[in-house]
Design a protein around this motif. Sequence first.
Motif, short mmCIF file in Angstrom:
data_model
loop_
_atom_site.label_atom_id
_atom_site.label_comp_id
_atom_site.label_asym_id
_atom_site.label_seq_id
_atom_site.Cartn_x
_atom_site.Cartn_y
_atom_site.Cartn_z
N ARG A 183 0.84 -1.20 0.00
CA ARG A 183 0.00 0.00 0.00
C ARG A 183 0.88 1.26 0.00
NH1 ARG A 183 -3.38 2.69 4.81
NH2 ARG A 183 -4.59 4.13 3.56
N GLY A 184 1.94 1.22 0.81
CA GLY A 184 2.84 2.37 0.91
C GLY A 184 3.52 2.67 -0.43
N GLN A 185 3.92 1.61 -1.12
CA GLN A 185 4.59 1.81 -2.41
C GLN A 185 3.63 2.37 -3.45
OE1 GLN A 185 6.02 -2.23 -2.70
NE2 GLN A 185 8.11 -1.64 -2.15
N ARG A 186 2.37 1.89 -3.41
CA ARG A 186 1.38 2.45 -4.35
C ARG A 186 1.12 3.92 -4.04
NH1 ARG A 186 -1.18 -2.62 -4.03
NH2 ARG A 186 -2.45 -1.92 -2.30
N SER A 187 1.02 4.25 -2.74
CA SER A 187 0.87 5.66 -2.35
C SER A 187 2.03 6.49 -2.86
CB SER A 187 0.84 5.80 -0.82
OG SER A 187 -0.40 5.46 -0.31
N ALA A 188 3.24 5.94 -2.71
CA ALA A 188 4.45 6.67 -3.11
C ALA A 188 4.42 6.94 -4.61
CB ALA A 188 5.70 5.89 -2.71
N LEU A 189 4.01 5.94 -5.38
CA LEU A 189 3.93 6.13 -6.84
C LEU A 189 2.94 7.26 -7.17
CD1 LEU A 189 4.63 5.33 -9.73
CD2 LEU A 189 2.91 3.50 -9.57
N GLY A 190 1.80 7.25 -6.46
CA GLY A 190 0.80 8.31 -6.68
C GLY A 190 1.36 9.69 -6.36
N VAL A 191 2.12 9.78 -5.27
CA VAL A 191 2.71 11.06 -4.87
C VAL A 191 3.71 11.54 -5.91
CG1 VAL A 191 4.33 12.05 -3.20
CG2 VAL A 191 2.28 10.86 -2.40
N VAL A 192 4.51 10.61 -6.46
CA VAL A 192 5.48 10.99 -7.49
C VAL A 192 4.75 11.57 -8.69
CG1 VAL A 192 7.26 10.17 -9.08
CG2 VAL A 192 7.18 9.26 -6.75
N GLY A 213 1.75 12.86 -8.76
CA GLY A 213 1.08 14.11 -8.37
C GLY A 213 2.02 15.30 -8.31
N LEU A 214 3.20 15.11 -7.73
CA LEU A 214 4.11 16.26 -7.58
C LEU A 214 4.87 16.54 -8.86
CD1 LEU A 214 5.62 15.95 -3.97
CD2 LEU A 214 3.76 17.41 -4.78
N ALA A 215 5.37 15.49 -9.52
CA ALA A 215 6.22 15.72 -10.70
C ALA A 215 5.40 16.22 -11.89
CB ALA A 215 6.99 14.45 -11.06
N SER A 216 4.08 15.99 -11.89
CA SER A 216 3.24 16.53 -12.96
C SER A 216 3.25 18.06 -12.91
CB SER A 216 1.80 16.05 -12.83
OG SER A 216 1.72 14.68 -13.12
N ARG A 217 3.45 18.58 -11.72
CA ARG A 217 3.50 20.02 -11.51
C ARG A 217 2.32 20.72 -12.19
NH1 ARG A 217 9.50 21.81 -12.11
NH2 ARG A 217 9.91 20.97 -10.04
N ALA A 218 1.16 20.08 -12.09
CA ALA A 218 -0.04 20.57 -12.77
C ALA A 218 -0.52 21.86 -12.12
CB ALA A 218 -1.13 19.51 -12.71
N PRO A 219 -1.05 22.81 -12.91
CA PRO A 219 -1.55 24.08 -12.38
C PRO A 219 -2.66 23.88 -11.34
CG PRO A 219 -1.33 24.23 -14.76
CD PRO A 219 -1.06 22.79 -14.40
N LEU A 220 -3.36 22.74 -11.42
CA LEU A 220 -4.29 22.36 -10.34
C LEU A 220 -3.93 20.93 -9.95
CD1 LEU A 220 -6.74 22.68 -8.48
CD2 LEU A 220 -8.21 22.00 -10.39
N THR A 221 -3.28 20.80 -8.80
CA THR A 221 -2.82 19.49 -8.32
C THR A 221 -3.67 19.11 -7.11
OG1 THR A 221 -0.55 19.91 -9.05
CG2 THR A 221 -0.85 18.23 -7.35
N MET A 222 -4.28 17.93 -7.17
CA MET A 222 -5.14 17.51 -6.06
C MET A 222 -4.69 16.14 -5.55
SD MET A 222 -8.81 18.86 -7.53
CE MET A 222 -8.66 18.15 -9.16
N LEU A 223 -4.42 16.08 -4.28
CA LEU A 223 -3.96 14.83 -3.66
C LEU A 223 -5.03 14.40 -2.68
CD1 LEU A 223 -0.33 16.12 -3.09
CD2 LEU A 223 -1.03 14.44 -4.81
N ASP A 224 -5.78 13.38 -3.07
CA ASP A 224 -6.91 12.95 -2.25
C ASP A 224 -6.47 11.83 -1.32
OD1 ASP A 224 -9.40 12.55 -1.21
OD2 ASP A 224 -10.18 11.46 -2.94
N GLU A 225 -6.00 12.20 -0.15
CA GLU A 225 -5.54 11.23 0.84
C GLU A 225 -4.52 10.28 0.24
OE1 GLU A 225 -9.05 9.53 2.70
OE2 GLU A 225 -9.34 11.42 3.74
N SER A 226 -3.89 10.72 -0.85
CA SER A 226 -3.05 9.80 -1.60
C SER A 226 -1.77 9.47 -0.84
CB SER A 226 -2.70 10.40 -2.96
OG SER A 226 -2.51 11.78 -2.83
N TYR A 227 -1.41 10.31 0.12
CA TYR A 227 -0.16 10.11 0.84
C TYR A 227 -0.39 9.32 2.13
CZ TYR A 227 -2.35 13.80 3.31
OH TYR A 227 -3.29 14.50 3.99
N LEU A 228 -1.65 9.00 2.43
CA LEU A 228 -1.94 8.39 3.74
C LEU A 228 -1.38 6.98 3.88
CD1 LEU A 228 -5.52 9.64 4.64
CD2 LEU A 228 -3.30 10.51 5.36
N GLY A 229 -1.13 6.32 2.75
CA GLY A 229 -0.55 4.98 2.85
C GLY A 229 0.94 4.99 3.15
#
Lengths: 291, 140
Positions: A131-140, A142-158
């Motif tokens: 679960r932690g590794q999947r969360s980490a992939l999501g965080v990567v 989310g952050l590296a996209s550097r999107a003008p609207l970035t939304m992290l929905d509890e994605s780091y909780l794992g």
Amino acid sequence: MSFGVEVRDLTVRYGRTTALDGVDLTLEPGRIHGLLGRNGSGKTSLLSVLAAFRPATSGTVLVDGEDPFENPRIMAGTCLVRESGDHMDDKARATLQIAAAVRPTWDAELAGRLVDRLQVPLDRKPSQMSRGQRSALGVVVGLASRAPLTMLDESYLGLDAPSRYAFYDELLADYAEHPRTIVVSSHLIEEVERLFEQVVVLDHGRVLLADDADALRARGATLTGPGDVVDAFLDGRRVLERRTLGRTAQVTVDGGLDDAERRRARDAGLEIGPVPLQDLFVHLTASGDRP
Amino acid sequence: MFDGRDPIYLQIADQIRGDILDGTLREEEQVMSTTQYATTFRINPATAAKAFTELVDEGVLYKRRGVGMFVSPDARSRLVAGRRDRFFADVVEPVAAEARRLGIPVEDVVARLRELAAEPAPRRPDVAATTTTSTDGESS
């Protein structure tokens, strides 16, 4: 570049269930917003509509001035990472290559650093990850996209605690250099509240509070002292919680105290304390009843 | 570091004022950037910026465009003047109130203040440490 968000009278229904019920909301561009709410309060539904994962049942949603649904320009600049990760079942390396291809603002160097720091196994598929590794992939992503609207929905909780702190550090450092609109949703508030400049609290599909984070931190107060003295001071204030120990009472009130009131309370022998955001949130959303 | 009793930006502003008063931050010295504050203390950069805005309004810090925030040439004297103005309200009045509550006669308070005033000014901790190393160590 940052996308702002305007939401007017947004309602989302799934069959007979109403997930969002007339939400009005403004998210100013270029800030870090905290989206707080209990499980089932409508956080994920709101973010899914903003990210054009689903249409609104009714109401108006504008992202950078336009309806995001099936809008290529807005979708290219909007990144939502949900807790599940929404990854295709391919090796993490492939997921990152696709994100790099579709995100005009992708930063490969940041992605590489995050992969190292959060220990993402590039040769594994999400189904083979913890679960932690999947969360980490999501965080990567989310952050590296550097999107003008970035939304992290509890994605780091794992993530485990050291990885979560690494994530907070990377988020702040990258945001400081590349300001953009970031929405972080959570029901674990204590750890993340200092990241927020503005806070929205959802409850039962409605906006319960939307304010500057500092204003919310100053919003409540606890008064401790002899029960009758505390009661005399309450004076019609809204009481969020009351505890008594012998003749001493501790009352949490909604609404901050100005300097004159603080002085009056101290002169009366009362101790005044702050109400942490997490406590305020718990008190205001604890009721199981719909408003 | 920041205990949450006041908004964090007020705590940051207070910490910078304290550092200037005790000489940790000198006049014309550059203070940490909002980004450094944000990443060091894991806070939103806007929170740190609010503290700076307050200190610029007070004339304690000034901005050099494109370089950063610096301590004003007269920051220390400004802060000292401000604290003097508030000394009686912030420090003496609570002492008087507590003495009254405990039934300590005002003469006793004044006598103790006179005693303290007659003693040599307390040295800064680093200086005190070096001067006591040559004695038997029983400095109290």
